[in-house]
Design an enzyme around this catalytic site. Structure first.
Site, PDB file in Angstrom:
ATOM      1  CG  LEU A 162      -1.896   1.119   1.537  1.00 21.09           C
ATOM      2  CD1 LEU A 162      -2.945   1.190   0.251  1.00 21.09           C
ATOM      3  CD2 LEU A 162      -2.554   1.058   2.623  1.00 21.09           C
ATOM      4  CB  THR A 163       3.513   2.500   2.250  1.00 17.15           C
ATOM      5  OG1 THR A 163       2.729   1.884   3.516  1.00 17.15           O
ATOM      6  CG2 THR A 163       4.223   3.588   2.555  1.00 17.15           C
ATOM      7  CD  GLU A 204      -0.193  -3.007   9.896  1.00 13.15           C
ATOM      8  OE1 GLU A 204      -1.393  -2.712   9.854  1.00 13.15           O
ATOM      9  OE2 GLU A 204       0.295  -4.009   9.650  1.00 13.15           O
TER      10      GLU A 204
END
Ligand code: FAD
Length: 398
Positions: free
Chosen positions: A141-142, A373
């Site tokens: 995702l990042t 997270e």
């Protein structure tokens, strides 16, 4: 000077938090604790020092005791309740946050994404092998320029006939270099979609992040996608918004809020043991009132963290847990564990800075857990939004 009692009360027994657990939950926790004591604890300092992890062998062993995707049902997964999953994370993170990360990313991020948003074909293809630890997953995702705000991601997938062409890159991806499959989130004409990308697809590359001083017993990577051609069937069909990756992260954060209690517990146990056995000024360090104040405060903080985790675990098993409550748990328990680790470290004096004891390792690891997270600040803003109705991290609309 009277001697310390022969069998002091264990810090977590102090508040009898285990009274909240069922016999089955305690049995599962014991299986993971025994596994950790035999297979993980004796090796962890060496893995950390070398910056290496025998992740493939470990994944098979962890699959063997049923902890990979353990709270998912069918497809070879154990189908336990959420509380048991949390307790397993606690026992793994009592050894090292990197080991819990391996299990979190596999079960709560990669497997959960396929389980929740995947097609039946994707589930059949990947979940049984991932549950057994025969296939490893990662979750992208990042990006280098899109961390706390993943909607700014640049990775994109465009249609070419029935196929998709994926371009872009991801940063800080746990398990990236050893994964067989990557769940990659990308902009498409439909919104933000997830792709199930076998890592041997031409154009997919993973570069190891080196020189880490935290989570050294965990593999962290940059992923690069250059015209990666994927079939139509690669897209996760059930989600087209950020809700997809965010709901996976909520699952993983649940494991973290339990896991870090394990890290705090290990630091505290180590500090108490050390202070009972080391003598200065003709008495054990644990006999000084200043030491006992630290020990009492840390035991109460760790017990409170465990109580909060058990409460949130119960809410999750009743399908009542809300995302802002996960933020409360992640923020509170990670900060608590970091504080306990720092205080425990100082209680070992010079010995506290070596890998002979686990505390400095936990302390350094928890710095990553504080950031990944969802950072401490972002979880604070989620709680702030829940309390005020105003999202401080979005455009302000009066
Ligand atoms: C070891 C490790 C493993 C990881 N594994 C994964 C993985 O497997 N998959 C994955 O997708 N990602 C992974 N990550 C990425 C992680 O989730 C991000 O690092 C995190 O979301 C923060 O993003 P950033 O590093 O870009 O920091 P930034 O977003 O640039 O933040 C920097 C600082 O600014 C603060 N900040 C940002 N926005 C605000 C705001 N609105 N208000 C106040 N303060 C703010 C942050 O809280 C932080 O303190 C991992 C990270 C690490 C370190």
């Amino acid at each position: 000077m009277s001697k310390p009692p022969a069998a002091p009360i264990h810090p977590l027994v102090l508040m009898q938090v285990e009274a909240r657990l069922t016999e089955e939950q305690k049995a599962i926790q014991n299986v993971v604790r025994d596994f950790a004591a035999k297979e993980l604890k004796p090796n962890i300092a060496g893995w950390y020092e070398d910056g290496q992890l025998p992740a493939r062998d470990l994944a098979k062993a962890l699959g063997g005791i049923g902890v990979l995707g353990m709270h998912l049902k069918n497809y070879g997964c154990a189908g336990t309740d959420a509380m048991s999953y949390g307790l397993a994370c606690m026992e793994l993170e009592a050894v090292d946050s990197g080991l819990r990360s391996l299990v979190s990313v596999q079960g709560s991020l990669a497997m959960f994404a396929i389980y929740k948003f995947g097609s039946e074909e994707q589930k059949q293809e990947w979940l049984p092998r991932m549950a057994a630890g025969e296939a490893l997953g990662c979750f992208g995702l990042t990006e280098a320029d899109a961390g706390s705000n993943p909607s700014e991601m640049r990775t994109n997938a465009k249609r070419d006939g029935d196929d998709w062409i994926l371009n872009g890159s991801k940063m800080w991806i746990t398990n990236g270099n050893i994964a067989d499959v990557a769940i990659v989130w990308a902009h498409t004409d439909n919104g933000i979609e997830g792709f199930v990308v076998p890592t041997n697809t031409p154009g997919f590359k993973a570069n190891l992040v080196k020189h880490k001083m935290s989570l050294r017993a965990s593999i962290t990577s940059e992923l690069v996608f250059e015209n990666v051609r994927l079939p139509a069937s690669a897209v996760l069909p059930e989600v087209q918004t950020l809700r997809g990756p965010l709901s996976c992260l909520s699952e993983a954060r649940f494991g973290i809020l339990f896991g870090v209690v394990g890290a705090a517990r290990d630091c505290l146990e180590t500090a108490i043991d050390y202070q009972l056995n080391r003598h200065q000024f003709n008495r054990p360090l644990a006999a000084f009132q200043l030491s006992q104040q630290k020990i009492a405060d840390m035991a109460i903080a760790t017990g409170n963290g465990m109580l909060l985790a058990a409460h949130l675990g119960k809410l999750k098993d009743q399908h009542l847990l809300r995302p802002e409550q996960v933020s409360v748990g992640k923020k509170n328990n990670v900060r608590m564990a970091l504080e306990v680790a720092r205080e425990s470290r100082s209680m070992l004096g010079g010995s506290g800075i070596t890998l002979e004891y686990p505390i400095i390792r936990h302390m350094n690891n928890l710095e990553s857990v504080y950031t990944y997270e969802g950072t401490n600040e972002i979880h604070t803003l989620v709680v702030g939004q829940a309390l005020t109705g105003i999202a401080a991290y979005a455009d302000y609309k009066a």
